[in-house]
Design a protein around this motif. Structure first.
Motif, short mmCIF file in Angstrom:
data_model
loop_
_atom_site.label_atom_id
_atom_site.label_comp_id
_atom_site.label_asym_id
_atom_site.label_seq_id
_atom_site.Cartn_x
_atom_site.Cartn_y
_atom_site.Cartn_z
N LEU A 60 0.34 -1.20 -0.08
CA LEU A 60 -0.08 -0.03 -0.04
C LEU A 60 1.30 1.17 0.35
CD1 LEU A 60 -2.53 -1.11 2.06
CD2 LEU A 60 -2.60 -0.99 0.32
N GLY A 61 1.83 1.45 -0.14
CA GLY A 61 3.31 2.67 -0.54
C GLY A 61 3.84 2.41 -1.28
N PRO A 62 4.91 3.83 -1.11
CA PRO A 62 5.36 3.75 -2.77
C PRO A 62 6.43 2.87 -3.21
CG PRO A 62 5.29 5.86 -1.34
CD PRO A 62 4.53 3.94 -0.42
N THR A 63 6.99 2.75 -1.86
CA THR A 63 8.42 1.79 -1.72
C THR A 63 8.60 0.57 -2.29
OG1 THR A 63 7.63 1.00 0.76
CG2 THR A 63 8.96 2.71 1.06
N SER A 64 9.68 0.52 -2.94
CA SER A 64 10.02 -0.90 -3.57
C SER A 64 10.04 -2.50 -2.78
CB SER A 64 11.79 -0.38 -4.58
OG SER A 64 12.71 -0.20 -3.69
N GLN A 65 10.53 -3.48 -3.26
CA GLN A 65 10.87 -4.31 -2.56
C GLN A 65 12.16 -4.43 -1.51
OE1 GLN A 65 10.00 -7.38 -4.65
NE2 GLN A 65 8.16 -7.57 -4.71
N ALA A 66 13.06 -3.78 -2.89
CA ALA A 66 14.44 -3.54 -2.31
C ALA A 66 14.11 -2.30 -1.19
CB ALA A 66 15.73 -2.75 -3.39
N ALA A 67 14.01 -1.27 -0.44
CA ALA A 67 14.38 -0.61 0.04
C ALA A 67 13.54 -0.90 1.55
CB ALA A 67 12.94 0.83 -0.39
N THR A 68 12.79 -2.56 1.65
CA THR A 68 12.34 -2.51 3.16
C THR A 68 13.76 -3.25 3.57
OG1 THR A 68 11.79 -4.78 1.62
CG2 THR A 68 10.16 -3.43 1.69
N GLY A 69 14.71 -3.57 2.86
CA GLY A 69 15.07 -4.65 3.61
C GLY A 69 16.32 -5.78 2.48
N GLY A 70 17.21 -6.04 3.15
CA GLY A 70 17.58 -6.98 2.04
C GLY A 70 17.41 -6.92 0.73
N THR A 71 17.24 -7.92 -0.45
CA THR A 71 16.62 -7.89 -1.45
C THR A 71 15.18 -8.58 -2.10
OG1 THR A 71 17.40 -10.01 -1.65
CG2 THR A 71 19.30 -8.83 -1.89
N GLY A 72 15.59 -7.13 -3.03
CA GLY A 72 13.79 -8.23 -3.12
C GLY A 72 13.23 -9.84 -3.51
N ARG A 73 14.35 -10.06 -3.99
CA ARG A 73 14.11 -11.81 -4.20
C ARG A 73 13.74 -11.95 -2.54
NH1 ARG A 73 18.06 -15.88 -7.58
NH2 ARG A 73 17.05 -14.33 -9.06
N SER A 74 14.63 -12.09 -1.86
CA SER A 74 14.51 -12.35 -0.76
C SER A 74 13.55 -11.76 0.32
CB SER A 74 15.33 -11.89 0.61
OG SER A 74 16.34 -10.66 0.70
N PHE A 75 12.46 -10.87 0.05
CA PHE A 75 11.69 -9.77 0.55
C PHE A 75 10.24 -11.23 -0.03
CE2 PHE A 75 7.52 -7.24 0.62
CZ PHE A 75 8.13 -6.64 1.45
N ARG A 76 10.36 -11.03 -1.33
CA ARG A 76 9.05 -11.83 -2.18
C ARG A 76 9.32 -12.84 -1.37
NH1 ARG A 76 11.84 -8.97 -6.55
NH2 ARG A 76 13.09 -10.79 -7.94
N ALA A 77 10.71 -14.51 -0.71
CA ALA A 77 10.91 -15.80 -0.52
C ALA A 77 9.99 -15.51 1.11
CB ALA A 77 11.80 -15.99 -0.93
N SER A 78 10.57 -14.27 1.41
CA SER A 78 9.97 -14.38 3.63
C SER A 78 8.45 -14.18 3.14
CB SER A 78 10.42 -13.24 3.83
OG SER A 78 10.50 -11.70 3.54
#
Length: 382
Positions: A60-78
């Motif tokens: 619901l926000g404008p941030t990217s997956q990589a900006a949440t910490g770690g990498t986008g792939r790790s974020f999608r997996a978790s």
């Protein structure tokens, strides 16, 4: 969800564990006094809740997956399990709204119909088009408001007549203007079209019952002036082009069909008393669905633009959570999370065992033409 109690037991002998310092990572080490086994505990509920919170913030926000910490792939997996949580409909309190705006917005092959009271989303319904059945599914869940603002589709009109027969209806002024412009264009060629377009523009400036009465008088005067003109006919000829929708067996048609369509629109609105309904209240109610178009509908378009490329089922789930956040009392996603969401049952592929060896009627036979074949069988010489 019930939180696990902080009284672990040994996985070897089942005895109660006691604290035994900390690991280099800062986690509490536990030791069994009976068998001497040492272990550490993980709080899966805390981890899952943190993952869900990060998922909602990203969705619901404008941030990217990589900006949440770690990498986008790790974020999608978790956070992949978070897509399994369905967003529920708002809780119906029974409170009657003064006005509800009803409209649908299309997302490729899907449409979501939204009920909006000007401040919060009251409900929504997924469908493939704005049909009567789709609107009925939404209206039956909500108490009938004092007034409904609609865009003029046949599906919503039929559903309102059946589900909310006592609710006053206001046709959206913006959609009226759009319809007239589609038929007459921005610069009509005929004098009758110029006058009717001027009346449509003047309709947008009506703000009182006296002004509404004067506008209706001017419109009726326009009808009386151009009544004979709108009866003009065009007869089929050998080299005369037929308009769209006129079959070959039709011998004549009205010449000014677009003007007649606009006249039929205003006649219907005046007869059904759906043109100045918003002025019957004090203070006046909204006369357009613009708050819905510029609010939830725009938020949906922005969400899908930021997260473009989502699969259709994920896109719909994202829209559900967005609309949930726009309700008066949004549901907490963690209250809806269940163990089956992060530990779904494994789907096993069912295979049928084929019998071994030749079966009756399936063995090799020269009579079936299965012998050695001569020739190139379509192959080219090299």
């Amino acid at each position: 969800m019930q939180v696990a109690r902080n009284h672990p037991r040994c996985g070897v002998c089942g005895a109660k564990l006691v604290k035994n310092g900390r690991t280099t990572a800062g986690r509490t080490r536990w030791r069994c006094k009976t068998c001497g086994a040492s272990t550490t505990r993980t709080r899966g509920d805390i981890t899952r809740r943190a993952e869900l919170g990060a998922f909602q913030a990203w969705l619901l926000g404008p941030t990217s997956q990589a900006a949440t910490g770690g990498t986008g792939r790790s974020f999608r997996a978790s956070t992949s399990w978070c897509w399994n949580i369905p967003a529920p409909q708002p809780v119906v309190t029974g409170e009657v709204d003064e006005v509800l705006m009803l409209d649908g917005t299309y997302l490729q092959d899907w449409c979501v119909i939204i009920a909006f009271n000007g401040t919060h989303v009251q409900g929504w319904q997924w469908c493939n088009q704005e049909s009567k059945a789709a609107y009925q599914a939404l209206l039956t869940r909500l108490p009938a408001p004092d007034m409904a603002v609609v865009d003029g589709g046949q599906g919503v009109a039929a559903a309102l007549h059946e589900c909310w027969p006592d609710t006053l209806v206001q046709r959206c002024y913006f959609h009226i203007f759009q319809t007239v412009t589609r038929h007459l264009t921005m610069n009509p060629r005929l004098e009758a079209g110029k006058q009717l377009r001027a009346l449509t523009v003047a309709l947008m400036r009506v703000t009182s019952l006296d002004a509404a009465t004067e506008w209706t008088r001017q419109y009726l005067a326009w009808e009386a002036e151009w009544d004979a003109f709108l009866k003009h006919r065009t007869y089929a000829g050998k080299h005369r082009e037929r308009p769209v929708g006129i079959g070959e067996c039709v011998q004549w048609w009205f010449t000014h069909r677009d003007l007649r369509r606009c006249r039929a629109l205003f006649r219907s609105l005046i007869r059904r008393e759906q043109l100045f309904t918003w002025l019957a209240f004090d203070p006046p109610r909204p006369r357009t669905t613009s708050p819905l178009e510029g609010g939830p509908n725009k938020a949906i378009k922005d969400l899908l633009r930021v997260h473009r490329g989502l699969p259709p089922d994920h896109a719909r789930r994202a829209v559900d959570w967005l609309l949930n956040s726009l309700t008066e009392h949004p549901h907490d996603p963690w209250q809806l999370a269940r163990p089956e969401h992060w530990n779904p049952p494994v789907r096993t592929r069912q295979t049928t065992e084929e019998p071994l060896g030749p079966q009756p009627g399936t063995s090799f036979s020269w009579e079936d033409g299965n012998g050695l074949q001569k020739g190139w069988a379509g192959r080219s010489h090299r």
